[in-house]
Design a protein around this motif. Structure first.
Motif, PDB file in Angstrom:
ATOM      1  N   ALA A  26      51.634  37.275  41.717  1.00  9.86           N
ATOM      2  CA  ALA A  26      50.880  38.147  40.815  1.00  9.86           C
ATOM      3  C   ALA A  26      50.316  37.366  39.635  1.00  9.86           C
ATOM      4  O   ALA A  26      49.170  37.591  39.218  1.00  9.86           O
ATOM      5  CB  ALA A  26      51.766  39.284  40.316  1.00  9.86           C
ATOM      6  N   ILE A  27      51.070  36.441  39.096  1.00 13.98           N
ATOM      7  CA  ILE A  27      50.591  35.611  37.992  1.00 13.98           C
ATOM      8  C   ILE A  27      49.420  34.748  38.451  1.00 13.98           C
ATOM      9  O   ILE A  27      48.427  34.606  37.734  1.00 13.98           O
ATOM     10  CB  ILE A  27      51.745  34.753  37.429  1.00 13.98           C
ATOM     11  CG1 ILE A  27      52.750  35.643  36.695  1.00 13.98           C
ATOM     12  CG2 ILE A  27      51.211  33.656  36.499  1.00 13.98           C
ATOM     13  CD1 ILE A  27      54.044  34.947  36.332  1.00 13.98           C
ATOM     14  N   ALA A  28      49.517  34.185  39.648  1.00 15.45           N
ATOM     15  CA  ALA A  28      48.421  33.353  40.169  1.00 15.45           C
ATOM     16  C   ALA A  28      47.158  34.181  40.369  1.00 15.45           C
ATOM     17  O   ALA A  28      46.060  33.749  40.000  1.00 15.45           O
ATOM     18  CB  ALA A  28      48.847  32.690  41.476  1.00 15.45           C
ATOM     19  N   VAL A  29      47.288  35.379  40.920  1.00 17.24           N
ATOM     20  CA  VAL A  29      46.123  36.242  41.132  1.00 17.24           C
ATOM     21  C   VAL A  29      45.519  36.648  39.797  1.00 17.24           C
ATOM     22  O   VAL A  29      44.302  36.632  39.621  1.00 17.24           O
ATOM     23  CB  VAL A  29      46.511  37.479  41.977  1.00 17.24           C
ATOM     24  CG1 VAL A  29      45.420  38.539  41.945  1.00 17.24           C
ATOM     25  CG2 VAL A  29      46.803  37.066  43.408  1.00 17.24           C
ATOM     26  N   TYR A  30      46.361  37.000  38.842  1.00 20.83           N
ATOM     27  CA  TYR A  30      45.840  37.409  37.531  1.00 20.83           C
ATOM     28  C   TYR A  30      45.173  36.230  36.819  1.00 20.83           C
ATOM     29  O   TYR A  30      44.197  36.410  36.105  1.00 20.83           O
ATOM     30  CB  TYR A  30      46.944  37.992  36.660  1.00 20.83           C
ATOM     31  CG  TYR A  30      46.408  38.593  35.389  1.00 20.83           C
ATOM     32  CD1 TYR A  30      45.760  39.809  35.405  1.00 20.83           C
ATOM     33  CD2 TYR A  30      46.511  37.916  34.185  1.00 20.83           C
ATOM     34  CE1 TYR A  30      45.237  40.354  34.252  1.00 20.83           C
ATOM     35  CE2 TYR A  30      45.992  38.449  33.032  1.00 20.83           C
ATOM     36  CZ  TYR A  30      45.361  39.675  33.063  1.00 20.83           C
ATOM     37  OH  TYR A  30      44.844  40.205  31.918  1.00 20.83           O
ATOM     38  N   THR A  31      45.695  35.029  37.015  1.00 20.42           N
ATOM     39  CA  THR A  31      45.084  33.845  36.410  1.00 20.42           C
ATOM     40  C   THR A  31      43.670  33.647  36.939  1.00 20.42           C
ATOM     41  O   THR A  31      42.747  33.345  36.186  1.00 20.42           O
ATOM     42  CB  THR A  31      45.927  32.594  36.713  1.00 20.42           C
ATOM     43  OG1 THR A  31      47.230  32.782  36.161  1.00 20.42           O
ATOM     44  CG2 THR A  31      45.305  31.348  36.117  1.00 20.42           C
ATOM     45  N   VAL A  32      43.491  33.847  38.239  1.00 30.74           N
ATOM     46  CA  VAL A  32      42.182  33.630  38.847  1.00 30.74           C
ATOM     47  C   VAL A  32      41.232  34.795  38.567  1.00 30.74           C
ATOM     48  O   VAL A  32      40.076  34.604  38.211  1.00 30.74           O
ATOM     49  CB  VAL A  32      42.331  33.398  40.369  1.00 30.74           C
ATOM     50  CG1 VAL A  32      40.978  33.326  41.040  1.00 30.74           C
ATOM     51  CG2 VAL A  32      43.103  32.117  40.626  1.00 30.74           C
ATOM     52  N   PHE A  33      41.732  36.027  38.710  1.00 26.93           N
ATOM     53  CA  PHE A  33      40.865  37.201  38.626  1.00 26.93           C
ATOM     54  C   PHE A  33      41.037  37.994  37.337  1.00 26.93           C
ATOM     55  O   PHE A  33      40.529  39.116  37.232  1.00 26.93           O
ATOM     56  CB  PHE A  33      41.120  38.127  39.817  1.00 26.93           C
ATOM     57  CG  PHE A  33      40.714  37.523  41.128  1.00 26.93           C
ATOM     58  CD1 PHE A  33      39.386  37.417  41.466  1.00 26.93           C
ATOM     59  CD2 PHE A  33      41.661  37.058  42.013  1.00 26.93           C
ATOM     60  CE1 PHE A  33      39.003  36.852  42.662  1.00 26.93           C
ATOM     61  CE2 PHE A  33      41.297  36.495  43.216  1.00 26.93           C
ATOM     62  CZ  PHE A  33      39.962  36.391  43.556  1.00 26.93           C
ATOM     63  N   GLY A  34      41.714  37.464  36.334  1.00 27.02           N
ATOM     64  CA  GLY A  34      41.981  38.195  35.091  1.00 27.02           C
ATOM     65  C   GLY A  34      40.731  38.631  34.358  1.00 27.02           C
ATOM     66  O   GLY A  34      40.645  39.767  33.868  1.00 27.02           O
ATOM     67  N   ASP A  35      39.732  37.756  34.272  1.00 25.77           N
ATOM     68  CA  ASP A  35      38.491  38.113  33.576  1.00 25.77           C
ATOM     69  C   ASP A  35      37.744  39.226  34.296  1.00 25.77           C
ATOM     70  O   ASP A  35      37.169  40.110  33.666  1.00 25.77           O
ATOM     71  CB  ASP A  35      37.588  36.887  33.429  1.00 25.77           C
ATOM     72  CG  ASP A  35      38.166  35.859  32.473  1.00 25.77           C
ATOM     73  OD1 ASP A  35      38.929  36.268  31.568  1.00 25.77           O
ATOM     74  OD2 ASP A  35      37.861  34.667  32.626  1.00 25.77           O
ATOM     75  N   VAL A  36      37.783  39.200  35.623  1.00 25.06           N
ATOM     76  CA  VAL A  36      37.114  40.240  36.410  1.00 25.06           C
ATOM     77  C   VAL A  36      37.771  41.590  36.154  1.00 25.06           C
ATOM     78  O   VAL A  36      37.094  42.592  35.898  1.00 25.06           O
ATOM     79  CB  VAL A  36      37.164  39.906  37.920  1.00 25.06           C
ATOM     80  CG1 VAL A  36      36.573  41.030  38.738  1.00 25.06           C
ATOM     81  CG2 VAL A  36      36.448  38.601  38.198  1.00 25.06           C
ATOM     82  N   ILE A  37      39.084  41.607  36.199  1.00 23.46           N
ATOM     83  CA  ILE A  37      39.819  42.856  35.972  1.00 23.46           C
ATOM     84  C   ILE A  37      39.544  43.381  34.575  1.00 23.46           C
ATOM     85  O   ILE A  37      39.296  44.572  34.375  1.00 23.46           O
ATOM     86  CB  ILE A  37      41.324  42.633  36.203  1.00 23.46           C
ATOM     87  CG1 ILE A  37      41.582  42.293  37.669  1.00 23.46           C
ATOM     88  CG2 ILE A  37      42.129  43.863  35.782  1.00 23.46           C
ATOM     89  CD1 ILE A  37      42.975  41.792  37.948  1.00 23.46           C
ATOM     90  N   ARG A  38      39.570  42.504  33.596  1.00 19.91           N
ATOM     91  CA  ARG A  38      39.323  42.905  32.204  1.00 19.91           C
ATOM     92  C   ARG A  38      37.919  43.481  32.035  1.00 19.91           C
ATOM     93  O   ARG A  38      37.722  44.507  31.375  1.00 19.91           O
ATOM     94  CB  ARG A  38      39.525  41.687  31.297  1.00 19.91           C
ATOM     95  CG  ARG A  38      39.867  42.037  29.883  1.00 19.91           C
ATOM     96  CD  ARG A  38      40.260  40.816  29.054  1.00 19.91           C
ATOM     97  NE  ARG A  38      41.392  40.110  29.634  1.00 19.91           N
ATOM     98  CZ  ARG A  38      41.346  38.849  30.092  1.00 19.91           C
ATOM     99  NH1 ARG A  38      40.233  38.154  30.048  1.00 19.91           N
ATOM    100  NH2 ARG A  38      42.412  38.281  30.597  1.00 19.91           N
TER     101      ARG A  38
END
Length: 82
Positions: A26-38
């Motif tokens: 989950a941390i790896a996915v959020y690191t990669v896609f965090g800006d998109v989600i935000r």
């Protein structure tokens, strides 16, 4: 009785390992896609507030392209360098 306690401890250890692996993923996915989600959440919040969210959605699409490129190029070595 003692054998039962050992088995119970083994089950708990396996559960902790699985939860830790899910957390790391989950941390790896959020690191990669965090800006998109935000960006997407920001666009939805703007629309719900009665504003215009198309510019924010466009920014989210741009970030999604960057994240997809980064995810395609990412390896375990590149995560270790950060």
């Amino acid at each position: 009785m003692k054998k039962y306690l050992k088995q119970l401890g083994q089950g708990m250890t396996e559960y902790i390992i699985i939860v830790a692996l899910i957390a790391i993923a989950a941390i790896a996915v959020y690191t990669v896609f965090g800006d998109v989600i935000r960006q997407q959440v920001g666009g939805m919040a703007a629309e719900l507030a009665g504003g215009e969210g198309t510019a924010i959605a466009s920014d989210a699409a741009t970030e999604q392209g960057r994240a997809t490129d980064a995810a395609g190029a990412a390896t375990l070595d590149s995560f270790a360098d950060k």
